[in-house]
Motif scaffolding. Sequence first.
Motif, PDB file in Angstrom:
ATOM      1  N   LEU A  36       6.791   2.844   5.927  1.00 16.91           N
ATOM      2  CA  LEU A  36       7.116   4.174   5.433  1.00 16.91           C
ATOM      3  C   LEU A  36       7.929   3.995   4.155  1.00 16.91           C
ATOM      4  CD1 LEU A  36       8.241   7.288   7.339  1.00 16.91           C
ATOM      5  CD2 LEU A  36       9.596   6.515   5.416  1.00 16.91           C
ATOM      6  N   VAL A  37       7.439   4.582   3.069  1.00 12.66           N
ATOM      7  CA  VAL A  37       8.140   4.505   1.782  1.00 12.66           C
ATOM      8  C   VAL A  37       8.347   5.928   1.272  1.00 12.66           C
ATOM      9  CG1 VAL A  37       8.009   3.724  -0.619  1.00 12.66           C
ATOM     10  CG2 VAL A  37       7.212   2.228   1.221  1.00 12.66           C
ATOM     11  N   ARG A  38       9.587   6.266   0.982  1.00 15.82           N
ATOM     12  CA  ARG A  38       9.918   7.590   0.458  1.00 15.82           C
ATOM     13  C   ARG A  38       9.935   7.549  -1.072  1.00 15.82           C
ATOM     14  NH1 ARG A  38      13.165  10.601   4.657  1.00 15.82           N
ATOM     15  NH2 ARG A  38      13.455   9.166   6.380  1.00 15.82           N
ATOM     16  N   PRO A  39       9.765   8.698  -1.695  1.00 18.06           N
ATOM     17  CA  PRO A  39       9.801   8.743  -3.164  1.00 18.06           C
ATOM     18  C   PRO A  39      11.116   8.224  -3.751  1.00 18.06           C
ATOM     19  CG  PRO A  39       8.867  10.772  -2.297  1.00 18.06           C
ATOM     20  CD  PRO A  39       9.398  10.003  -1.119  1.00 18.06           C
ATOM     21  N   ASP A  40      12.203   8.278  -2.968  1.00 19.76           N
ATOM     22  CA  ASP A  40      13.483   7.774  -3.483  1.00 19.76           C
ATOM     23  C   ASP A  40      13.591   6.255  -3.411  1.00 19.76           C
ATOM     24  OD1 ASP A  40      13.971   7.112  -0.818  1.00 19.76           O
ATOM     25  OD2 ASP A  40      15.572   8.578  -0.539  1.00 19.76           O
ATOM     26  N   GLY A  41      12.528   5.604  -2.890  1.00 15.64           N
ATOM     27  CA  GLY A  41      12.504   4.151  -2.840  1.00 15.64           C
ATOM     28  C   GLY A  41      12.939   3.539  -1.524  1.00 15.64           C
ATOM     29  N   SER A  42      13.448   4.333  -0.586  1.00 14.05           N
ATOM     30  CA  SER A  42      13.844   3.766   0.706  1.00 14.05           C
ATOM     31  C   SER A  42      12.599   3.377   1.494  1.00 14.05           C
ATOM     32  CB  SER A  42      14.709   4.750   1.495  1.00 14.05           C
ATOM     33  OG  SER A  42      14.004   5.952   1.738  1.00 14.05           O
ATOM     34  N   GLU A  43      12.719   2.302   2.268  1.00 14.88           N
ATOM     35  CA  GLU A  43      11.564   1.725   2.953  1.00 14.88           C
ATOM     36  C   GLU A  43      11.929   1.311   4.372  1.00 14.88           C
ATOM     37  OE1 GLU A  43       9.644  -0.498  -0.988  1.00 14.88           O
ATOM     38  OE2 GLU A  43      10.607  -1.703   0.577  1.00 14.88           O
ATOM     39  N   ALA A  44      10.927   1.309   5.241  1.00 13.33           N
ATOM     40  CA  ALA A  44      11.097   0.814   6.603  1.00 13.33           C
ATOM     41  C   ALA A  44       9.736   0.361   7.116  1.00 13.33           C
ATOM     42  CB  ALA A  44      11.663   1.897   7.511  1.00 13.33           C
ATOM     43  N   THR A  45       9.744  -0.586   8.050  1.00 13.12           N
ATOM     44  CA  THR A  45       8.512  -1.012   8.714  1.00 13.12           C
ATOM     45  C   THR A  45       8.745  -1.060  10.223  1.00 13.12           C
ATOM     46  OG1 THR A  45       9.039  -3.376   8.553  1.00 13.12           O
ATOM     47  CG2 THR A  45       7.700  -2.415   6.765  1.00 13.12           C
TER      48      THR A  45
ATOM     49  N   LYS B 279       0.825  -1.217   0.000  1.00 14.25           N
ATOM     50  CA  LYS B 279       0.000   0.000   0.000  1.00 14.25           C
ATOM     51  C   LYS B 279       0.857   1.264   0.000  1.00 14.25           C
ATOM     52  CE  LYS B 279      -2.446  -1.667   3.526  1.00 14.25           C
ATOM     53  NZ  LYS B 279      -3.485  -1.855   4.578  1.00 14.25           N
ATOM     54  N   ALA B 280       1.913   1.274   0.813  1.00 13.88           N
ATOM     55  CA  ALA B 280       2.763   2.471   0.887  1.00 13.88           C
ATOM     56  C   ALA B 280       3.493   2.716  -0.436  1.00 13.88           C
ATOM     57  CB  ALA B 280       3.757   2.341   2.032  1.00 13.88           C
ATOM     58  N   ARG B 281       3.966   1.651  -1.065  1.00 14.83           N
ATOM     59  CA  ARG B 281       4.635   1.811  -2.357  1.00 14.83           C
ATOM     60  C   ARG B 281       3.686   2.388  -3.404  1.00 14.83           C
ATOM     61  NH1 ARG B 281       6.948  -4.238  -1.806  1.00 14.83           N
ATOM     62  NH2 ARG B 281       8.859  -3.788  -0.610  1.00 14.83           N
ATOM     63  N   ALA B 282       2.453   1.905  -3.422  1.00 12.71           N
ATOM     64  CA  ALA B 282       1.472   2.401  -4.392  1.00 12.71           C
ATOM     65  C   ALA B 282       1.171   3.875  -4.162  1.00 12.71           C
ATOM     66  CB  ALA B 282       0.193   1.572  -4.308  1.00 12.71           C
ATOM     67  N   ALA B 283       1.008   4.278  -2.902  1.00 11.68           N
ATOM     68  CA  ALA B 283       0.689   5.676  -2.593  1.00 11.68           C
ATOM     69  C   ALA B 283       1.857   6.595  -2.908  1.00 11.68           C
ATOM     70  CB  ALA B 283       0.277   5.809  -1.134  1.00 11.68           C
ATOM     71  N   ALA B 284       3.065   6.152  -2.594  1.00  6.78           N
ATOM     72  CA  ALA B 284       4.246   6.972  -2.899  1.00  6.78           C
ATOM     73  C   ALA B 284       4.405   7.150  -4.396  1.00  6.78           C
ATOM     74  CB  ALA B 284       5.500   6.332  -2.296  1.00  6.78           C
ATOM     75  N   ALA B 285       4.196   6.082  -5.160  1.00  5.26           N
ATOM     76  CA  ALA B 285       4.323   6.158  -6.621  1.00  5.26           C
ATOM     77  C   ALA B 285       3.249   7.055  -7.225  1.00  5.26           C
ATOM     78  CB  ALA B 285       4.244   4.755  -7.223  1.00  5.26           C
ATOM     79  N   HIS B 286       2.029   6.988  -6.679  1.00  6.73           N
ATOM     80  CA  HIS B 286       0.904   7.752  -7.234  1.00  6.73           C
ATOM     81  C   HIS B 286       0.998   9.241  -6.918  1.00  6.73           C
ATOM     82  CE1 HIS B 286      -3.213   8.354  -8.674  1.00  6.73           C
ATOM     83  NE2 HIS B 286      -3.450   9.055  -7.582  1.00  6.73           N
ATOM     84  N   THR B 287       1.488   9.581  -5.708  1.00  8.41           N
ATOM     85  CA  THR B 287       1.463  10.978  -5.261  1.00  8.41           C
ATOM     86  C   THR B 287       2.811  11.677  -5.318  1.00  8.41           C
ATOM     87  OG1 THR B 287       1.904  10.380  -2.959  1.00  8.41           O
ATOM     88  CG2 THR B 287      -0.419  10.438  -3.655  1.00  8.41           C
ATOM     89  N   GLY B 288       3.900  10.915  -5.341  1.00  6.60           N
ATOM     90  CA  GLY B 288       5.223  11.522  -5.261  1.00  6.60           C
ATOM     91  C   GLY B 288       5.582  11.997  -3.865  1.00  6.60           C
ATOM     92  N   LEU B 289       4.755  11.653  -2.874  1.00  8.03           N
ATOM     93  CA  LEU B 289       4.997  12.033  -1.489  1.00  8.03           C
ATOM     94  C   LEU B 289       5.540  10.842  -0.701  1.00  8.03           C
ATOM     95  CD1 LEU B 289       1.612  13.876  -0.731  1.00  8.03           C
ATOM     96  CD2 LEU B 289       3.825  14.953  -1.205  1.00  8.03           C
ATOM     97  N   THR B 290       6.141  11.131   0.430  1.00 12.13           N
ATOM     98  CA  THR B 290       6.450  10.059   1.374  1.00 12.13           C
ATOM     99  C   THR B 290       5.123   9.469   1.834  1.00 12.13           C
ATOM    100  OG1 THR B 290       8.512  11.066   2.104  1.00 12.13           O
ATOM    101  CG2 THR B 290       7.445   9.531   3.630  1.00 12.13           C
ATOM    102  N   ALA B 291       5.065   8.151   1.856  1.00 11.29           N
ATOM    103  CA  ALA B 291       3.798   7.485   2.173  1.00 11.29           C
ATOM    104  C   ALA B 291       3.925   6.619   3.412  1.00 11.29           C
ATOM    105  CB  ALA B 291       3.351   6.626   0.996  1.00 11.29           C
ATOM    106  N   LEU B 292       2.851   6.620   4.182  1.00 14.92           N
ATOM    107  CA  LEU B 292       2.691   5.711   5.305  1.00 14.92           C
ATOM    108  C   LEU B 292       1.534   4.785   5.002  1.00 14.92           C
ATOM    109  CD1 LEU B 292       2.801   8.031   8.464  1.00 14.92           C
ATOM    110  CD2 LEU B 292       4.614   6.526   7.633  1.00 14.92           C
TER     111      LEU B 292
END
Length: 198
Positions: free
Chosen positions: A123-132, A52-65
């Motif tokens: 948490l997924v950032r637009p640069d592709g970094s991720e954490a849970t 879900k976070a990856r999809a939201a980050a890709a769609h909006t260009g924002l950091t996603a939770l």
Amino acid sequence: MPRIVLATHNPHKVEEFQALVAGVRDDLEVVGYDGPEPVEDGVTFAANALIKARAAAAHTGLTALADDSGICVDVLGGAPGVFSAYWAGHAKDAVANRELLLDQLADVADPHRTAQFVSVIALVRPDGSEATVEGRWPGRLAAAASGAGGFGYDPVFIPDAQEPGAERTVGEWSAAEKNAQSHRARAFAALLPLLRTL
């Protein structure tokens, strides 16, 4: 003001996260997600939260939770778990889900009705970094639903660490009480170091 997108179409979760974030970063705006809903085909809370976070980050260009959460009942081997929202079918009917779960436990004595709410936040950032991060809230299931507060399984979940004889389901708690102790609050506490870097 920096913005993060919460990858959910559930307005209850957006409100809950807005309240959690406001308590620690009033300069950070949480916005809801209005994009397409991805297929949550993961078999763990972490996998689904990342989807879900990856999809939201890709769609909006924002950091996603994104949060993926559910209730895990010990006597059911951790079920409903990742299938909590669909326990009674694909309609995501919260009342039907609760009724089915209570029916399945109808003959289970109180000491064996232990359960926990689990929340994993990705948490997924637009640069592709991720954490849970993960939060767990132990308790047990009531014999019947009680209270009109909260949502989902809240009216049937009795958290541990309450005064004996004065125990209430989360459905009987105020939003402030829930936000202070819930599985999401616990996961969010683990997320704080990451939010401070945004």
